[in-house]
Motif scaffolding. Structure first.
Motif, short mmCIF file in Angstrom:
data_model
loop_
_atom_site.label_atom_id
_atom_site.label_comp_id
_atom_site.label_asym_id
_atom_site.label_seq_id
_atom_site.Cartn_x
_atom_site.Cartn_y
_atom_site.Cartn_z
N LEU A 322 0.70 -1.15 -0.11
CA LEU A 322 -0.01 -0.05 -0.04
C LEU A 322 0.85 1.37 0.26
N GLN A 323 1.85 1.27 0.83
CA GLN A 323 2.66 2.43 0.92
C GLN A 323 3.57 2.78 -0.33
N GLU A 324 3.92 1.63 -0.97
CA GLU A 324 4.63 1.62 -2.35
C GLU A 324 3.81 1.99 -3.40
N GLY A 325 2.61 1.81 -3.11
CA GLY A 325 1.74 2.28 -4.21
C GLY A 325 1.40 0.97 -5.12
N VAL A 326 1.94 -0.05 -5.09
CA VAL A 326 1.97 -1.29 -5.85
C VAL A 326 0.53 -1.85 -5.61
N LEU A 327 0.04 -1.78 -4.39
CA LEU A 327 -1.54 -2.19 -3.95
C LEU A 327 -2.18 -1.42 -3.65
N THR A 328 -3.52 -1.49 -3.74
CA THR A 328 -4.81 -0.69 -3.45
C THR A 328 -5.72 -1.75 -2.50
N PRO A 329 -6.61 -1.11 -1.96
CA PRO A 329 -7.53 -2.15 -1.28
C PRO A 329 -8.27 -2.68 -2.32
N GLU A 330 -8.24 -2.15 -3.52
CA GLU A 330 -9.09 -2.75 -4.57
C GLU A 330 -8.34 -3.74 -5.51
N THR A 331 -7.15 -3.89 -5.05
CA THR A 331 -6.19 -4.72 -6.02
C THR A 331 -6.80 -6.10 -5.86
N THR A 332 -6.98 -6.93 -6.96
CA THR A 332 -7.51 -8.26 -7.08
C THR A 332 -6.70 -9.44 -7.56
N PHE A 333 -6.68 -10.49 -7.04
CA PHE A 333 -5.95 -11.54 -7.71
C PHE A 333 -6.81 -13.03 -7.40
N ALA A 334 -6.67 -13.67 -8.58
CA ALA A 334 -7.27 -15.10 -8.23
C ALA A 334 -6.50 -16.01 -7.29
N CYS A 335 -7.15 -16.78 -6.50
CA CYS A 335 -6.50 -17.76 -5.72
C CYS A 335 -6.18 -18.94 -6.63
N ASN A 336 -4.93 -18.74 -7.41
CA ASN A 336 -4.46 -19.79 -8.03
C ASN A 336 -3.53 -20.77 -7.49
N ARG A 337 -4.08 -21.91 -6.97
CA ARG A 337 -3.32 -22.89 -6.37
C ARG A 337 -2.28 -23.54 -7.25
N SER A 338 -2.04 -23.37 -8.45
CA SER A 338 -0.92 -23.73 -8.96
C SER A 338 0.21 -23.14 -8.77
N LEU A 339 0.14 -22.06 -8.06
CA LEU A 339 1.42 -20.93 -7.46
C LEU A 339 1.90 -21.35 -6.06
N VAL A 340 0.73 -21.88 -5.36
CA VAL A 340 1.13 -22.16 -4.01
C VAL A 340 -0.06 -22.66 -3.23
N ALA A 341 -0.18 -23.74 -2.58
CA ALA A 341 -1.26 -24.14 -1.88
C ALA A 341 -1.82 -23.22 -1.12
N CYS A 342 -3.33 -23.45 -0.90
CA CYS A 342 -4.15 -22.70 0.05
C CYS A 342 -5.44 -23.36 0.45
N HIS A 343 -6.30 -22.85 1.28
CA HIS A 343 -7.43 -23.56 1.91
C HIS A 343 -8.68 -22.97 1.01
N ASN A 344 -9.90 -23.54 1.19
CA ASN A 344 -10.77 -23.18 0.53
C ASN A 344 -11.50 -21.70 0.82
N HIS A 345 -11.83 -20.90 -0.08
CA HIS A 345 -12.52 -19.83 0.35
C HIS A 345 -12.75 -18.97 -1.18
#
Length: 600
Positions: A322-345
């Motif tokens: 957020l401070q670097e301006g790279v992210l905003t509250p609206e920045t959205t990414f898919a939960c792509n589990r081919s990148l790294v494991a995750c739980h269901n959400h």
């Protein structure tokens, strides 16, 4: 000629008498060296050891006090024993101890006192005191050892012990001598100069049998000892007792901080030990026994153990982005589990959802954007530059080096730099795919539990912290607190960025730590499950409460306890309730934590 003999004899006797009288006059009137020598033989110099400063908790409850003990001293030149067997029976020692101690005392000094039997209890002293008159060269020196009305906070308070030869060599103050006691760990060591006090000296007359005949010259040359300064600590004894009860039988750390001041409310290292076991004559035996245990109860985990922070580090990543301006509250990414494991959400998620659901693929992609900002056309160089910029941000959060807590032997954890990876992989031979595990608080990233608690305080304060410390006042005077604990540290992230992060941390409990929820206190928290290649994962949780006016920030780390939402979050929630309400109403949750069946 014969008539002159009487005159010669008279003159000779007169001359001899005059010489003797002159010599006697010089000895008695002009030369006082013989007087001083005689006085030294009849005068005993006794060091008056001061009482060490007491330690209180933040509410004035006594944590550490002094108990009198006695050292039996020996002056080898004056020491005599006629019946060795009776002597050994009276003083409860072996013949080997008698011989070894006497020889060591003679080696040190033939005329100066040395310790013969250390740390005699009050009851034992009462038994032997009437026999001392029968043994010239023995006398008693009064000292004190530490005692603890409640067997808690052993690692924070520390312990004292006899000064070592190496410490004596390093002592530039000239205060200590062989046999003195000194703070060896914790607050006892850090505040040694304040708590030790000032020695006094008393001179007393003794007869040839060593019997005390009163002060020399009515105490004209005596100096009084000055007691050490009392320490008012920031520890809340009731919270500390409760936390240790919850952590009994477990391995890990709990650190609770008052966010607005940096004062440490509770510091628990488990397994712990009774501080009373490291006092008195059994110190050496108890220390050796504790040191040999595989569970390492003497190891101060809150400041010395380093772990991967796990998912709690995602909050730091969010704020840097957020401070670097790279992210905003609206920045959205898919939960792509081919990148790294995750739980269901639900997927995709914005930044709020990523914090709430602790989405690993989100931070994999977000961290790539933070690191690879295309400042160089060379991918390897771009990653190197981005990593070092990121590292500067992270270190402002009090990571990657010691915080400066008022305890010795603090470790600093590790935030890897480009030079670290250059040494490991070679210059220009690594890129983002090499370091992506840092995105979710794993890999080479290491923090201490006190640093975790400090992160919680930073999130509570919206971007600043005071160095965590155990001191609240010295002799009741808060102005004597070292300046470094009154200095505000800004982490370089604008305060408004914390608003959304705090709201997401409140919602995170509904997703990953429902056990920690309370009806009437809004807790903002973040779970973590730190990977452990040697067994079950570690349970991690940080939080602060109440959300809108934080009074406590806490970090809990329970080794081999699995998900952060179970062991760590439950324990933190109970301690928050205990501190804010002075009681705990959730008996079922308390029972769950005490039983410790977190993997079932």
């Amino acid at each position: 000629m014969n008539d002159q003999r009487p005159i010669v004899i008279i003159v000779f006797v007169f001359i001899i008498s005059a010489v003797l009288l002159t010599k006697l006059f010089m000895i008695q009137v002009l030369d006082d060296s013989f007087l001083k020598r005689a006085e030294r033989n009849a005068i005993q110099r006794v060091v008056d050891h001061p009482y060490r400063g007491l330690v209180y908790d933040r509410n004035g409850k006594l944590l550490v006090y002094n108990n009198p003990i006695f050292d039996l001293m020996i002056v080898p030149k004056e020491f005599q024993v006629k019946d060795t067997t009776r002597f050994l029976e009276i003083f409860g020692i072996t013949k080997e101890h008698l011989i070894e101690t006497y020889q060591a005392a003679r080696k040190y000094s033939y005329v100066k006192p040395s310790t013969f039997i250390k740390q005699i209890s009050t009851n034992e002293f009462a038994r032997i005191q009437d026999f001392l008159i029968d043994y010239p060269g023995l006398f008693i020196m009064t000292r004190s050892v530490r005692s603890y009305p409640e067997p808690v906070a052993a690692h924070a308070l520390g312990y004292i012990g006899e000064i070592s030869g190496r410490q004596l060599e390093r002592d530039s103050s000239g205060y200590y001598v062989q046999g003195d006691y000194v703070g060896l760990s914790g607050m006892e060591r850090y505040y040694e100069d304040q708590m030790r006090g000032k020695k006094g000296v008393k001179y007393k007359m003794v007869n040839v049998r060593g019997v005390d005949k009163g002060p020399f010259k009515d105490g004209e040359y005596d100096t009084a000892s000055v007691a050490g300064k009392n320490i008012n600590s920031s520890i809340d004894m009731e919270l500390q007792k409760y936390g240790e009860m919850l952590m009994k039988g477990k391995t890990g750390s709990v650190v609770a901080i008052e966010p607005k001041t940096g004062e440490i409310l509770s510091m628990i290292s488990a397994p712990f030990y009774d501080p009373n076991s490291l006092t008195g004559s059994d110190f050496g035996k108890s220390y050796t026994a504790l040191n040999r245990l595989e569970t390492k109860p003497l190891f101060n985990r809150p400041i010395m153990a380093t772990y991967p922070p796990g998912s709690i580090f995602k909050i730091v990543q969010s704020l840097i982005g957020l401070q670097e301006g790279v992210l905003t509250p609206e920045t959205t990414f898919a939960c792509n589990r081919s990148l790294v494991a995750c739980h269901n959400h639900p997927s995709p998620v914005n930044l709020f959802g990523a914090i709430r659901n602790s989405c690993n693929p989100y931070y994999h992609q977000a961290f790539r954007q933070i690191i690879n900002q295309e400042v160089s056309s060379n991918t390897y160089k771009d990653t190197e530059i981005g990593l070092d910029i990121w590292r500067e941000h992270v270190m402002k959060f009090g990571l990657g080096g010691t915080l400066g807590i008022d305890m010795p032997n603090e470790k600093g954890g590790d935030v890897p730099s480009s030079k670290y990876y250059d040494r490991f992989y070679g210059n220009g031979r690594w890129k983002y795919s090499t370091i992506y595990s840092l995105s979710i608080g794993q890999g080479e990233l290491l923090v201490t539990p006190v640093q975790m608690a400090n992160l919680a305080a930073i999130f509570a304060n919206k971007g600043y912290y005071y160095t965590p410390h155990l001191i609240r006042a010295i002799d009741g005077d808060q102005s004597k607190i070292p300046q470094e604990y009154l200095t505000k540290h800004d982490v370089g992230v604008d305060a408004h960025h914390f608003d959304m992060v705090q709201d997401a941390m409140v919602q995170a409990l509904f997703g990953t730590a429902q056990r920690a929820l309370m009806k009437d206190i809004q807790i903002a928290g973040k779970t973590g499950t730190a990977q452990n290649p040697h067994g079950e994962d570690h349970s991690v949780f940080i939080a602060f409460a109440p959300k809108d006016n934080p009074k406590i920030a806490i970090a809990v780390y329970v080794e081999n306890a699995g998900w952060g939402g179970r062991a760590a979050a439950s324990m933190a929630s109970l301690m928050i309730e205990k501190y804010l309400k002075d009681s705990v109403s959730r008996s079922d949750l308390e029972k769950y934590v005490i039983e410790g069946k977190f993997m079932n």
